[in-house]
Design an enzyme around this catalytic site. Structure first.
Site, PDB file in Angstrom:
ATOM      1  N   THR A  96      -2.824   6.211  49.894  1.00  0.00           N
ATOM      2  CA  THR A  96      -3.708   5.379  50.717  1.00  0.00           C
ATOM      3  C   THR A  96      -3.853   6.018  52.092  1.00  0.00           C
ATOM      4  O   THR A  96      -4.963   6.173  52.613  1.00  0.00           O
ATOM      5  CB  THR A  96      -3.134   3.953  50.857  1.00  0.00           C
ATOM      6  OG1 THR A  96      -3.075   3.369  49.550  1.00  0.00           O
ATOM      7  CG2 THR A  96      -3.968   3.092  51.778  1.00  0.00           C
ATOM      8  N   GLN A 109      -3.120  10.137  40.317  1.00  0.00           N
ATOM      9  CA  GLN A 109      -2.698   9.897  38.928  1.00  0.00           C
ATOM     10  C   GLN A 109      -2.484  11.180  38.135  1.00  0.00           C
ATOM     11  O   GLN A 109      -1.994  11.113  37.011  1.00  0.00           O
ATOM     12  CB  GLN A 109      -3.745   9.007  38.213  1.00  0.00           C
ATOM     13  CG  GLN A 109      -3.885   7.612  38.792  1.00  0.00           C
ATOM     14  CD  GLN A 109      -2.676   6.717  38.515  1.00  0.00           C
ATOM     15  OE1 GLN A 109      -1.843   7.000  37.641  1.00  0.00           O
ATOM     16  NE2 GLN A 109      -2.580   5.617  39.249  1.00  0.00           N
ATOM     17  N   HIS A 115       5.651   7.907  44.243  1.00  0.00           N
ATOM     18  CA  HIS A 115       6.137   6.858  43.330  1.00  0.00           C
ATOM     19  C   HIS A 115       5.401   6.832  42.003  1.00  0.00           C
ATOM     20  O   HIS A 115       5.777   6.111  41.087  1.00  0.00           O
ATOM     21  CB  HIS A 115       6.086   5.479  44.008  1.00  0.00           C
ATOM     22  CG  HIS A 115       4.716   4.938  44.227  1.00  0.00           C
ATOM     23  ND1 HIS A 115       4.171   3.979  43.412  1.00  0.00           N
ATOM     24  CD2 HIS A 115       3.781   5.213  45.157  1.00  0.00           C
ATOM     25  CE1 HIS A 115       2.954   3.679  43.850  1.00  0.00           C
ATOM     26  NE2 HIS A 115       2.695   4.415  44.913  1.00  0.00           N
ATOM     27  N   CYS A 134      -3.932  -2.385  42.913  1.00  0.00           N
ATOM     28  CA  CYS A 134      -4.479  -2.618  44.256  1.00  0.00           C
ATOM     29  C   CYS A 134      -5.699  -3.517  44.244  1.00  0.00           C
ATOM     30  O   CYS A 134      -6.209  -3.901  45.283  1.00  0.00           O
ATOM     31  CB  CYS A 134      -4.828  -1.298  44.918  1.00  0.00           C
ATOM     32  SG  CYS A 134      -3.399  -0.269  45.104  1.00  0.00           S
TER      33      CYS A 134
HETATM   34  N1  PMP Z   1      -5.450   6.435  44.486  1.00  0.00           N
HETATM   35  C1  PMP Z   1      -5.214   6.153  43.198  1.00  0.00           C
HETATM   36  C2  PMP Z   1      -6.069   6.769  42.143  1.00  0.00           C
HETATM   37  C3  PMP Z   1      -4.177   5.278  42.857  1.00  0.00           C
HETATM   38  O1  PMP Z   1      -3.954   5.003  41.577  1.00  0.00           O
HETATM   39  C4  PMP Z   1      -3.378   4.715  43.889  1.00  0.00           C
HETATM   40  C5  PMP Z   1      -2.255   3.759  43.567  1.00  0.00           C
HETATM   41  N2  PMP Z   1      -2.653   2.650  42.834  1.00  0.00           N
HETATM   42  C6  PMP Z   1      -3.669   5.058  45.216  1.00  0.00           C
HETATM   43  C7  PMP Z   1      -4.710   5.926  45.483  1.00  0.00           C
HETATM   44  C8  PMP Z   1      -2.875   4.512  46.371  1.00  0.00           C
HETATM   45  O2  PMP Z   1      -1.560   4.973  46.313  1.00  0.00           O
HETATM   46  P1  PMP Z   1      -0.445   4.313  47.267  1.00  0.00           P
HETATM   47  O3  PMP Z   1      -0.467   2.862  46.946  1.00  0.00           O
HETATM   48  O4  PMP Z   1       0.819   4.979  46.856  1.00  0.00           O
HETATM   49  O5  PMP Z   1      -0.842   4.575  48.658  1.00  0.00           O
END
Ligand code: PMP
Length: 372
Positions: free
Chosen positions: A71, A178, A201, A330
């Site tokens: 993010t 991913q 993670h 998210c």
């Molecule tokens: N981009 C993608 C494609 C994701 O799958 C995710 C996590 N769901 C994120 C960005 C954001 O990652 P994070 O929550 O670790 O910041």
């Protein structure tokens, strides 16, 4: 409970935890300090971690910057490019199936006068290369395209996208959250990619740590963008602040393990995915429809419609025995914008759930589906 939501997050690898613990306890030095042992040990540990992630991605050590995760990397890169190159142009190209941390950043930039093109996608979520080529103008400063889709698993043709951006002299950013550790990724073979985002993670590292790849220019200096955090100058001046050494060490260990086991993990995930789809088809026959493609995809992500069943209720009812999700964690409260963009009807979107696998799952674990 069988955990099949590994695209949302993964369990920490035991060796990652063991590697991190000393840096939460006795090795508490600040890597920006000098000379005394705890500072030098912390500095060495950060360097090793940077090296491990650079080896996993196929880039130079000084092209890896630690952030709190994808993010943050997505925000830093997109806003940083938009701000730094605003005099060159105000046009950004992205896709309709990006993660909210890309989409909402672009929407925010639209309110500041930037012009954003959201590319359409095919039924599996991939962009059309010719469409991308057509949309690039002399005002385009950035193309941001997700490498592998978090809901369907489909991979974009990053080779072609990288070449087009290189030929047109436009920066390319890719959200690789991913795909890191799920595909062979050698950034040296993708010279058009200038920026990339990832999160530890998602591959058995800790939460709250990730990275941005910022490619060196022809003078071996980092490509310029506006820094995210001004201050002490850490991370090439792009993101100041004392480094989270324990988390960085965890990310490094997770990268090292992923790199060592890459081919084996990919095969394992492919096999598990085939087995899961086989079990689902045997059990549910024409009551299900697989949304994911079966080639050119991230191994281990399966998006499936359970016809006539409400996905929210299904995920809730499955929860005591199987952890799955209706899509991205998210945006789990809204119907998926990804599935809508690939052309699924609202009923089809509302009956879709995602299973995502990991190398910690054994084939026999999936037999639980026979008992549903
Ligand atoms: N981009 C993608 C494609 C994701 O799958 C995710 C996590 N769901 C994120 C960005 C954001 O990652 P994070 O929550 O670790 O910041």
């Amino acid at each position: 409970m069988l955990y099949l939501d590994n695209s949302a997050t993964t369990q920490i690898h035991p060796e990652v935890k063991d590697a991190m613990l000393p840096y939460l306890m006795e090795e508490y030095g600040n890597p920006s300090s000098k000379y005394y042992a705890p500072a030098e040990n912390a500095k060495r540990a950060v360097k090793e971690a940077r090296n491990a992630l650079a080896s996993l991605m196929g880039c130079k050590e000084n092209e890896v910057l630690f952030t709190s995760g994808s993010t943050e990397s997505n925000n830093m890169i997109i806003k940083g490019v938009a701000d730094h190159y605003s005099e060159k142009g105000n046009h950004i190209i992205t896709t309709k199936v990006e993660h909210p941390s890309v989409l909402e950043t672009c929407q925010y930039l639209e309110t500041k006068g930037y012009d954003v093109t959201y590319l359409d996608v095919d039924r599996f979520g991939r962009i059309d290369i010719l469409d991308l080529q057509k949309q690039i103008t002399e005002k385009t400063i950035l193309v941001s395209v997700i490498w592998g889709n978090n809901e369907l698993g489909s991979l974009n043709d990053m080779d072609a996208i990288s070449n087009i951006c290189l030929e047109n002299n436009v920066f390319l950013h890719t959200d690789a959250t991913q795909v890191v550790s799920k595909i062979e990724m050698d950034l040296f073979n993708y010279p058009g990619i200038t920026f990339l985002s990832c999160s530890a993670h998602k591959f058995h590292g800790p939460k709250g740590i990730g990275a941005a790849f910022i490619k060196n220019d022809e003078y071996e200096l980092p490509t310029k963008i506006t820094p995210l955090l001004h201050g002490g100058g850490q991370e090439n001046g792009f993101r100041s602040g004392t480094l989270a050494v324990h988390n960085i060490v965890g990310l490094g260990k997770a990268s090292e393990i992923a790199n060592k086991n890459l081919a084996e993990n990919i095969n394992n995930l492919k096999e598990l995915e085939g087995h899961l789809i086989g079990l689902l088809k045997e059990k549910f026959r024409d009551q299900i429809q697989i949304n994911s493609d079966n080639t050119e995809k991230i191994p281990g992500i399966v998006s499936v419609q359970f016809k006539g069943v409400n996905n929210e209720l299904l995920v809730k009812n499955l929860a005591p025995i199987i952890a799955a999700s209706t899509g991205s964690a998210c945006s789990s409260s809204k119907p998926s914008h990804v599935l809508a963009a690939v052309g699924l009807s609202i009923d089809e979107v509302r009956s879709t759930i995602r299973f995502s696998l990991s190398c910690f799952i054994k084939k026999e674990d999936l037999d639980i589906f026979k008992e549903l």
